[in-house]
Motif scaffolding. Sequence first.
Motif, PDB file in Angstrom:
ATOM      1  N   MET A 213     -12.602  52.140  59.893  1.00 11.69           N
ATOM      2  CA  MET A 213     -11.837  53.594  60.273  1.00 11.69           C
ATOM      3  C   MET A 213     -11.246  53.317  61.774  1.00 11.69           C
ATOM      4  O   MET A 213     -10.908  54.412  62.395  1.00 11.69           O
ATOM      5  CB  MET A 213     -13.079  54.563  60.472  1.00 11.69           C
ATOM      6  CG  MET A 213     -13.707  54.832  59.349  1.00 11.69           C
ATOM      7  SD  MET A 213     -12.755  55.550  58.087  1.00 11.69           S
ATOM      8  CE  MET A 213     -13.916  56.065  56.877  1.00 11.69           C
ATOM      9  N   LYS A 216      -6.221  55.381  62.487  1.00 11.01           N
ATOM     10  CA  LYS A 216      -6.044  56.848  62.126  1.00 11.01           C
ATOM     11  C   LYS A 216      -4.775  57.368  62.204  1.00 11.01           C
ATOM     12  O   LYS A 216      -4.033  57.252  63.059  1.00 11.01           O
ATOM     13  CB  LYS A 216      -7.206  57.658  62.829  1.00 11.01           C
ATOM     14  CG  LYS A 216      -7.012  59.080  62.459  1.00 11.01           C
ATOM     15  CD  LYS A 216      -8.087  59.965  63.444  1.00 11.01           C
ATOM     16  CE  LYS A 216      -7.736  61.449  63.572  1.00 11.01           C
ATOM     17  NZ  LYS A 216      -8.537  62.066  64.676  1.00 11.01           N
ATOM     18  N   ARG A 217      -4.153  58.034  61.081  1.00 10.42           N
ATOM     19  CA  ARG A 217      -2.947  58.698  61.157  1.00 10.42           C
ATOM     20  C   ARG A 217      -3.154  60.285  60.684  1.00 10.42           C
ATOM     21  O   ARG A 217      -4.096  60.422  59.803  1.00 10.42           O
ATOM     22  CB  ARG A 217      -1.944  58.249  60.434  1.00 10.42           C
ATOM     23  CG  ARG A 217      -1.654  56.662  60.877  1.00 10.42           C
ATOM     24  CD  ARG A 217      -0.844  56.678  62.202  1.00 10.42           C
ATOM     25  NE  ARG A 217      -0.419  55.386  62.567  1.00 10.42           N
ATOM     26  CZ  ARG A 217      -1.085  54.577  63.258  1.00 10.42           C
ATOM     27  NH1 ARG A 217      -2.441  54.757  63.657  1.00 10.42           N
ATOM     28  NH2 ARG A 217      -0.483  53.224  63.441  1.00 10.42           N
ATOM     29  N   GLU A 218      -2.340  61.190  61.409  1.00 13.69           N
ATOM     30  CA  GLU A 218      -2.414  62.313  60.387  1.00 13.69           C
ATOM     31  C   GLU A 218      -1.006  62.431  59.586  1.00 13.69           C
ATOM     32  O   GLU A 218       0.116  61.922  60.010  1.00 13.69           O
ATOM     33  CB  GLU A 218      -2.293  63.586  61.469  1.00 13.69           C
ATOM     34  CG  GLU A 218      -2.215  64.986  61.016  1.00 13.69           C
ATOM     35  CD  GLU A 218      -1.892  65.976  62.061  1.00 13.69           C
ATOM     36  OE1 GLU A 218      -3.043  66.780  62.334  1.00 13.69           O
ATOM     37  OE2 GLU A 218      -0.992  66.393  62.711  1.00 13.69           O
ATOM     38  N   ASP A 228      -6.325  64.173  58.327  1.00 19.22           N
ATOM     39  CA  ASP A 228      -6.568  62.980  58.887  1.00 19.22           C
ATOM     40  C   ASP A 228      -6.747  61.979  57.890  1.00 19.22           C
ATOM     41  O   ASP A 228      -7.527  62.207  56.675  1.00 19.22           O
ATOM     42  CB  ASP A 228      -7.870  63.020  60.135  1.00 19.22           C
ATOM     43  CG  ASP A 228      -7.481  63.935  61.055  1.00 19.22           C
ATOM     44  OD1 ASP A 228      -6.323  64.025  61.593  1.00 19.22           O
ATOM     45  OD2 ASP A 228      -8.629  64.509  61.791  1.00 19.22           O
ATOM     46  N   TYR A 230      -7.263  57.380  57.209  1.00 16.25           N
ATOM     47  CA  TYR A 230      -7.946  56.333  57.806  1.00 16.25           C
ATOM     48  C   TYR A 230      -7.614  55.146  56.815  1.00 16.25           C
ATOM     49  O   TYR A 230      -7.370  55.226  55.745  1.00 16.25           O
ATOM     50  CB  TYR A 230      -9.367  56.298  58.129  1.00 16.25           C
ATOM     51  CG  TYR A 230      -9.682  57.346  58.853  1.00 16.25           C
ATOM     52  CD1 TYR A 230     -10.243  57.163  60.014  1.00 16.25           C
ATOM     53  CD2 TYR A 230      -9.836  58.748  58.411  1.00 16.25           C
ATOM     54  CE1 TYR A 230     -10.364  58.358  61.209  1.00 16.25           C
ATOM     55  CE2 TYR A 230     -10.346  59.736  59.161  1.00 16.25           C
ATOM     56  CZ  TYR A 230     -10.503  59.696  60.599  1.00 16.25           C
ATOM     57  OH  TYR A 230     -10.817  60.582  61.476  1.00 16.25           O
ATOM     58  N   PHE A 253      -4.362  54.303  52.918  1.00 20.93           N
ATOM     59  CA  PHE A 253      -4.909  55.222  53.643  1.00 20.93           C
ATOM     60  C   PHE A 253      -5.586  56.367  52.940  1.00 20.93           C
ATOM     61  O   PHE A 253      -5.121  56.826  51.810  1.00 20.93           O
ATOM     62  CB  PHE A 253      -3.829  55.966  54.692  1.00 20.93           C
ATOM     63  CG  PHE A 253      -3.317  55.223  55.677  1.00 20.93           C
ATOM     64  CD1 PHE A 253      -3.640  55.207  56.953  1.00 20.93           C
ATOM     65  CD2 PHE A 253      -1.858  54.373  55.304  1.00 20.93           C
ATOM     66  CE1 PHE A 253      -3.120  54.514  57.978  1.00 20.93           C
ATOM     67  CE2 PHE A 253      -1.386  53.604  56.295  1.00 20.93           C
ATOM     68  CZ  PHE A 253      -1.974  53.691  57.461  1.00 20.93           C
ATOM     69  N   THR A 255      -8.022  60.182  53.255  1.00 19.88           N
ATOM     70  CA  THR A 255      -8.226  61.200  54.156  1.00 19.88           C
ATOM     71  C   THR A 255      -9.823  61.287  54.180  1.00 19.88           C
ATOM     72  O   THR A 255     -10.511  61.312  53.120  1.00 19.88           O
ATOM     73  CB  THR A 255      -7.781  62.635  53.426  1.00 19.88           C
ATOM     74  OG1 THR A 255      -8.232  62.750  52.477  1.00 19.88           O
ATOM     75  CG2 THR A 255      -5.992  62.337  53.449  1.00 19.88           C
ATOM     76  N   GLN A 258     -13.937  65.154  59.183  1.00 13.54           N
ATOM     77  CA  GLN A 258     -14.769  65.039  60.367  1.00 13.54           C
ATOM     78  C   GLN A 258     -16.430  65.101  59.971  1.00 13.54           C
ATOM     79  O   GLN A 258     -17.217  64.429  60.426  1.00 13.54           O
ATOM     80  CB  GLN A 258     -14.510  65.642  61.613  1.00 13.54           C
ATOM     81  CG  GLN A 258     -15.245  65.457  62.842  1.00 13.54           C
ATOM     82  CD  GLN A 258     -14.946  63.747  62.954  1.00 13.54           C
ATOM     83  OE1 GLN A 258     -13.805  63.334  63.207  1.00 13.54           O
ATOM     84  NE2 GLN A 258     -16.024  63.091  63.393  1.00 13.54           N
TER      85      GLN A 258
END
Length: 403
Positions: A213, A216-218, A228, A230, A253, A255, A258
Motif C-alpha cells: 500500500m 496511492k493515487r486518486e 483512492d 493502491y 491499482f 481501490t 479507509q
Amino acid sequence: MGKIMIIGAGGVASVAAHKVCQNCAQFEELVLASRTLSKCDAIAASIAEKMSGTTTKVRTVQVDADDVPALTALLQRENPDVVLNLALPYQDLHIMDACLAAGVHYVDTANYEPLDTAKFEYKWQWAYRDRFAKAGLTALLGSGFDPGVTGVFCAYALKHHFDEIHYIDILDCNGGDHGYPFATNFNPEINIREVGANGSYWENGGWVETAPMEIKREYDFAEVGKKDMYLLHHEELESLGIHIPGIRRIRFFMTFGQSYLTHLKCLENVGMTSIEPILFEGREIVPLQFLAAVLPDPSSLGPRTVGKTNIGCIFQGVKDGKEKTYYLYNVCDHQEAYREVGSQAISYTTGVPAMIGAMLVMNGTWRRDGVYNIEEFDPDPFMDALNKWGLPWQESFTPVLVD
C-alpha cells in the motif's frame, strides 16, 4: 455442443455455471464438482429456478480436487471436453495433473499459489507447457477479469489501436457497499494474502518492489466517482511484460476504502492475517484460515451489495508514428448481477469471462497445444462474447492518465 466440468462451488463457480446454462447452444452438459456436494446442489437448484429455459443438463458430483487419482478417475468417467478450474489457486497443479492424465483441456482464472507462502508467479504452471503440448491439450491460464479480460483488452488494443504499447495501467475499482464493517468480496484468504503482500510493478524488463500500500493515487471512475487506489502486485503483469511488444511499464491499482484498510491493519497487527500455523488448544490452526471462517461468506454478499465496479486498462503507445492514449473498461452493477444470477458483481465479473474462455477452448476457437496466457490468443471472439454475455466494454480515446 460440448460438455464442461466446473470444479469449485463458490461465488465465481455459481456465476459461471449460470452463464453456462444461459449459453446452452454451446454447452450441452454441465457437471458441478466440489468437495462439498451440498454447495454444488445449491448452485444446481438456483439454476433450475433462474434458468428455466435452458436445455443444458446439470449434474453434481463430490470430489476432492487435491486427490489426483480420484479426480483423474472422475474425469475419465465423465469425459468432459473442458475443465473449468474455479477451486482455490493452491489446487491448480493437482487439477492440471488430472487433466493431463485424463486427456482433458484446462481453463482457470488465477495462477498457482503455494499454500505456505503468498507467492504469485506463473513459473509452476508454465513448467507444464511441454506436457500439455505433447498430450495435444490446451491449458488456458487466467480467464477471469484481472487476470483475464485485462489481458484480452491488452491484446485487443495492440491489434486494433497500437503498433507498440509502452505503458499500461490496470485499474480495478469496486464502488460497491455491502454494509458490513469488514468483509472481502472474494475468497478472504486469497484477498488478504494479496493485499498484504509487497506491491510491485513491471518496468524496463524487471520488477520494482514497493511496500504494501506504499503507492496511492486518486482516480475519478466513470459511473462510480473518485476513489483512492493502491498499487499492488498482480499476476497478469508478469505475463503481459513478456507478451506485449515494446512495453516499458505495467502497473496494477485496486481501490480500497479507509474502513477496510483500518480493519485490515488492526487484524495484521494482532497476527490474524498470518499464514504461519500456531498451536491452539492442542491442534495447529492457520490464523488467516480461521479469520476467513468467521468473516461473511463472499457468496452471501449479493443481496446487500449496492453500487458498481469499474475495471479496465489505460494504454499509452504509438500508432503510425504518433503518440496515442486509449482506455478500455467495463462497468458492472452489483444489484443487476444479483438479480440475474444471484451473485454480486465481483463474482460476476470473474465468472462471465471464465465461461467465455472455457467456451472458446471447448469449441476450438482458441485451441493450441500447450499452456498459454489469455493475451496470446486472438482477442476479437472474446471481446464479442463480453458484449453478448453481460460485460459490455466501453472505450475512451482521451482518458485521464495516472501519474
